[in-house]
Scaffold this motif. Structure first.
Motif, PDB file in Angstrom:
ATOM      1  N   ALA A  92      -4.280  10.465   5.111  1.00  0.00           N
ATOM      2  CA  ALA A  92      -5.315   9.933   4.216  1.00  0.00           C
ATOM      3  C   ALA A  92      -4.749   8.861   3.303  1.00  0.00           C
ATOM      4  O   ALA A  92      -5.414   7.844   3.020  1.00  0.00           O
ATOM      5  N   LEU A  93      -3.515   9.055   2.844  1.00  0.00           N
ATOM      6  CA  LEU A  93      -2.870   8.044   1.994  1.00  0.00           C
ATOM      7  C   LEU A  93      -2.647   6.742   2.755  1.00  0.00           C
ATOM      8  O   LEU A  93      -2.869   5.649   2.216  1.00  0.00           O
ATOM      9  N   LEU A  94      -2.237   6.854   4.014  1.00  0.00           N
ATOM     10  CA  LEU A  94      -2.049   5.656   4.833  1.00  0.00           C
ATOM     11  C   LEU A  94      -3.379   4.929   5.059  1.00  0.00           C
ATOM     12  O   LEU A  94      -3.441   3.690   4.988  1.00  0.00           O
ATOM     13  N   MET A  95      -4.437   5.670   5.330  1.00  0.00           N
ATOM     14  CA  MET A  95      -5.747   5.055   5.523  1.00  0.00           C
ATOM     15  C   MET A  95      -6.225   4.372   4.245  1.00  0.00           C
ATOM     16  O   MET A  95      -6.785   3.274   4.270  1.00  0.00           O
ATOM     17  N   PHE A  96      -5.990   5.022   3.113  1.00  0.00           N
ATOM     18  CA  PHE A  96      -6.373   4.424   1.830  1.00  0.00           C
ATOM     19  C   PHE A  96      -5.601   3.128   1.593  1.00  0.00           C
ATOM     20  O   PHE A  96      -6.185   2.109   1.181  1.00  0.00           O
ATOM     21  N   ALA A  97      -4.289   3.159   1.850  1.00  0.00           N
ATOM     22  CA  ALA A  97      -3.477   1.955   1.660  1.00  0.00           C
ATOM     23  C   ALA A  97      -3.901   0.845   2.613  1.00  0.00           C
ATOM     24  O   ALA A  97      -3.872  -0.338   2.266  1.00  0.00           O
ATOM     25  N   TRP A  98      -4.309   1.201   3.826  1.00  0.00           N
ATOM     26  CA  TRP A  98      -4.719   0.202   4.809  1.00  0.00           C
ATOM     27  C   TRP A  98      -6.017  -0.481   4.392  1.00  0.00           C
ATOM     28  O   TRP A  98      -6.136  -1.698   4.446  1.00  0.00           O
ATOM     29  N   HIS A  99      -6.987   0.310   3.964  1.00  0.00           N
ATOM     30  CA  HIS A  99      -8.301  -0.251   3.629  1.00  0.00           C
ATOM     31  C   HIS A  99      -8.281  -1.007   2.301  1.00  0.00           C
ATOM     32  O   HIS A  99      -9.056  -1.949   2.114  1.00  0.00           O
ATOM     33  N   PHE A 100      -7.428  -0.596   1.373  1.00  0.00           N
ATOM     34  CA  PHE A 100      -7.383  -1.221   0.050  1.00  0.00           C
ATOM     35  C   PHE A 100      -6.052  -1.931  -0.181  1.00  0.00           C
ATOM     36  O   PHE A 100      -5.546  -1.981  -1.301  1.00  0.00           O
ATOM     37  N   ALA A 101      -5.487  -2.487   0.896  1.00  0.00           N
ATOM     38  CA  ALA A 101      -4.180  -3.142   0.793  1.00  0.00           C
ATOM     39  C   ALA A 101      -4.231  -4.340  -0.142  1.00  0.00           C
ATOM     40  O   ALA A 101      -3.318  -4.540  -0.967  1.00  0.00           O
ATOM     41  N   ALA A 102      -5.283  -5.156  -0.054  1.00  0.00           N
ATOM     42  CA  ALA A 102      -5.368  -6.342  -0.908  1.00  0.00           C
ATOM     43  C   ALA A 102      -5.409  -5.957  -2.380  1.00  0.00           C
ATOM     44  O   ALA A 102      -4.734  -6.575  -3.222  1.00  0.00           O
ATOM     45  N   THR A 103      -6.160  -4.930  -2.722  1.00  0.00           N
ATOM     46  CA  THR A 103      -6.237  -4.488  -4.113  1.00  0.00           C
ATOM     47  C   THR A 103      -4.900  -3.920  -4.586  1.00  0.00           C
ATOM     48  O   THR A 103      -4.459  -4.199  -5.711  1.00  0.00           O
ATOM     49  N   LEU A 104      -4.246  -3.143  -3.732  1.00  0.00           N
ATOM     50  CA  LEU A 104      -2.947  -2.574  -4.104  1.00  0.00           C
ATOM     51  C   LEU A 104      -1.903  -3.672  -4.297  1.00  0.00           C
ATOM     52  O   LEU A 104      -1.101  -3.607  -5.242  1.00  0.00           O
ATOM     53  N   PHE A 105      -1.903  -4.666  -3.426  1.00  0.00           N
ATOM     54  CA  PHE A 105      -0.969  -5.775  -3.593  1.00  0.00           C
ATOM     55  C   PHE A 105      -1.281  -6.561  -4.861  1.00  0.00           C
ATOM     56  O   PHE A 105      -0.369  -7.068  -5.537  1.00  0.00           O
ATOM     57  N   LEU A 106      -2.562  -6.692  -5.200  1.00  0.00           N
ATOM     58  CA  LEU A 106      -2.942  -7.381  -6.431  1.00  0.00           C
ATOM     59  C   LEU A 106      -2.410  -6.633  -7.651  1.00  0.00           C
ATOM     60  O   LEU A 106      -1.866  -7.246  -8.589  1.00  0.00           O
ATOM     61  N   PHE A 157      -0.317  -7.156   6.837  1.00  0.00           N
ATOM     62  CA  PHE A 157      -1.089  -7.350   5.605  1.00  0.00           C
ATOM     63  C   PHE A 157      -1.324  -8.818   5.239  1.00  0.00           C
ATOM     64  O   PHE A 157      -1.916  -9.088   4.196  1.00  0.00           O
ATOM     65  N   GLY A 158      -0.837  -9.754   6.038  1.00  0.00           N
ATOM     66  CA  GLY A 158      -1.105 -11.153   5.761  1.00  0.00           C
ATOM     67  C   GLY A 158      -0.180 -11.734   4.703  1.00  0.00           C
ATOM     68  O   GLY A 158       0.972 -11.309   4.543  1.00  0.00           O
ATOM     69  N   ILE A 159      -0.707 -12.708   3.944  1.00  0.00           N
ATOM     70  CA  ILE A 159       0.108 -13.454   2.990  1.00  0.00           C
ATOM     71  C   ILE A 159       0.625 -12.561   1.871  1.00  0.00           C
ATOM     72  O   ILE A 159       1.733 -12.759   1.360  1.00  0.00           O
ATOM     73  N   TRP A 160      -0.169 -11.548   1.472  1.00  0.00           N
ATOM     74  CA  TRP A 160       0.302 -10.650   0.428  1.00  0.00           C
ATOM     75  C   TRP A 160       1.570  -9.913   0.876  1.00  0.00           C
ATOM     76  O   TRP A 160       2.542  -9.801   0.115  1.00  0.00           O
ATOM     77  N   GLY A 161       1.547  -9.381   2.080  1.00  0.00           N
ATOM     78  CA  GLY A 161       2.715  -8.665   2.578  1.00  0.00           C
ATOM     79  C   GLY A 161       3.920  -9.558   2.729  1.00  0.00           C
ATOM     80  O   GLY A 161       5.059  -9.147   2.463  1.00  0.00           O
ATOM     81  N   LEU A 162       3.685 -10.811   3.153  1.00  0.00           N
ATOM     82  CA  LEU A 162       4.802 -11.743   3.318  1.00  0.00           C
ATOM     83  C   LEU A 162       5.416 -12.104   1.978  1.00  0.00           C
ATOM     84  O   LEU A 162       6.644 -12.199   1.846  1.00  0.00           O
ATOM     85  N   ALA A 163       4.588 -12.312   0.959  1.00  0.00           N
ATOM     86  CA  ALA A 163       5.087 -12.753  -0.343  1.00  0.00           C
ATOM     87  C   ALA A 163       5.775 -11.627  -1.114  1.00  0.00           C
ATOM     88  O   ALA A 163       6.744 -11.875  -1.843  1.00  0.00           O
ATOM     89  N   LEU A 164       5.282 -10.400  -0.962  1.00  0.00           N
ATOM     90  CA  LEU A 164       5.796  -9.289  -1.763  1.00  0.00           C
ATOM     91  C   LEU A 164       6.693  -8.356  -0.961  1.00  0.00           C
ATOM     92  O   LEU A 164       6.961  -7.229  -1.397  1.00  0.00           O
TER      93      LEU A 164
END
Length: 380
Positions: A31-45, A347-354
């Motif tokens: 469930a934690l992985l699913m939450f992180a996947w769906h809200f990855a942009a918010t978590l990276f923000l 995760f796209g640009i967020w994952g690459l930058a962070l």
């Protein structure tokens, strides 16, 4: 005779409890992985806001070594200094930045078109590289996509579009305008969210640190305190070193391109300095942009820009980084690059930058637990 039966019953109960706890843990982890996947942009923000807060706190701490001012006043001085520096750059070079950004954009588009034409002449399929509008633009030779119209002759002679054409054009214009507005609002909104979070974290770091430790179980709170403090120190050292590296890359690139005579040298220096925040991948992207923009000034200028890029990359990798980051991070380049590519693809640009600060946090935790495992072995 009842003791063996009781032992077997206790063993079955222990096994059932272990299976139940393991199953619940697996479900919670999924469930934690699913939450992180769906809200990855918010978590990276949120993580970007935390990084900004750590950086502001680190600069305030450096100022505290020179002065005995309270934390709030030091943070205010740091924020005012950064705002003044940014305002000065915009005030003094705002027009230059805007002009050079326009020139750079046109140059990049022109060079991409030249590259596509060169590939087509040598039999390479470039249908997936479409740099023109899909609405049937005319080609340089005057031929274009023929559009069949069934409008009356009087409408064609007077150039008055029909109601359907007007509705279609109006809908396209409104759609594009909404996309631009929504994109601008999203970027500006994310910027202010990160700024607010950074200021909030930096203003009262002890409160958020205590709240984070309060979440940890009381049994492991001492270990959590050590890990959180080490992560904070590591990120502070890395951010200060990264700011120095970015400033050096910006200055060397700007001055070098200006000496070579490349147009848009200031904006190219800015993008090179900003992309220096992303290790390895950022330098490659910055180098490609610099070389591609330099092709408009001739092959000699492009070759000079490429040599400058190699020099800047060597200066960053073998001089600046070992000096200013020798106590910040010690991550093998291949491991870091692989982790960057993995997070960038997922995760796209967020994952690459962070990717680097996330890997730094993971490294601190791994080193802590590894040291704990080695300590009992040495005692034994």
């Amino acid at each position: 005779m009842t003791e063996p039966a009781d032992n077997r019953l206790q063993a079955r109960n222990d096994m059932a409890w272990a299976i139940a706890v393991g199953g619940i843990g697996a479900v919670l982890f999924a469930a934690l992985l699913m939450f992180a996947w769906h809200f990855a942009a918010t978590l990276f923000l949120l993580f970007a806001g935390m990084l900004l807060g750590v950086g502001l706190n680190a600069m305030a701490a450096l100022l505290g070594r020179l002065t005995g001012l309270p934390h709030a006043l030091r943070l205010a001085i740091v924020c005012l200094a950064m705002a003044g520096l940014l305002s000065g750059i915009v005030f003094l070079g705002g027009t230059t930045i805007a002009q050079q950004a326009t020139v750079l954009s046109n140059t990049i588009k022109s060079q991409l078109g030249s590259v596509k034409e060169f590939l087509e002449q040598h039999g390479v399929d470039t249908s997936y590289l479409d740099f023109t509008n899909a609405a049937g633009e005319a080609k340089p030779d005057g031929t274009g996509v023929a559009t069949t119209t069934t409008a009356p002759a009087t409408s064609q002679s007077h150039g008055i579009p029909g109601a359907g054409a007007l509705a279609s054009s109006g809908g396209a214009i409104i759609s594009q305008t909404l996309k631009v507005l929504l994109g601008t609002v999203s970027v500006v909104g994310n910027f202010f969210i990160v700024l607010f979070l950074g200021l909030a974290f930096a203003a009262q770091p002890s409160i958020y640190r205590a709240g984070l430790l309060f979440i940890a179980p009381a049994k492991y709170r001492a270990q959590a305190t050590i890990i959180v403090d080490r992560i904070g120190e590591t990120l502070e050292r890395w951010l200060i070193a990264q700011i120095i590296t970015m400033a050096a890359v910006f200055l060397v690139t700007w001055i070098g391109l200006a000496i070579i005579g490349i147009p848009s040298s200031f904006i190219l220096g800015i993008q090179a300095g900003l992309l220096a925040f992303i290790p390895t991948v950022g330098a490659i992207i910055a180098g490609l942009i610099v070389v591609l923009a330099s092709l408009a000034s001739g092959w000699i200028a492009a070759l000079s820009a490429f040599i400058l890029f190699l020099g800047v990359h060597a200066l960053e990798s073998y001089v600046i980084t070992p000096i200013v980051q020798r106590q910040a991070l010690d991550i093998p380049p291949a491991t870091l690059f692989a982790f960057q590519i993995l997070l960038g693809v997922v995760f796209g640009i967020w994952g690459l930058a962070l990717a680097l600060p996330l890997m730094a946090i993971a490294k601190v935790m791994i080193d802590h637990f590894k040291a704990e495992d080695q300590a009992p072995a040495q005692v034994a």
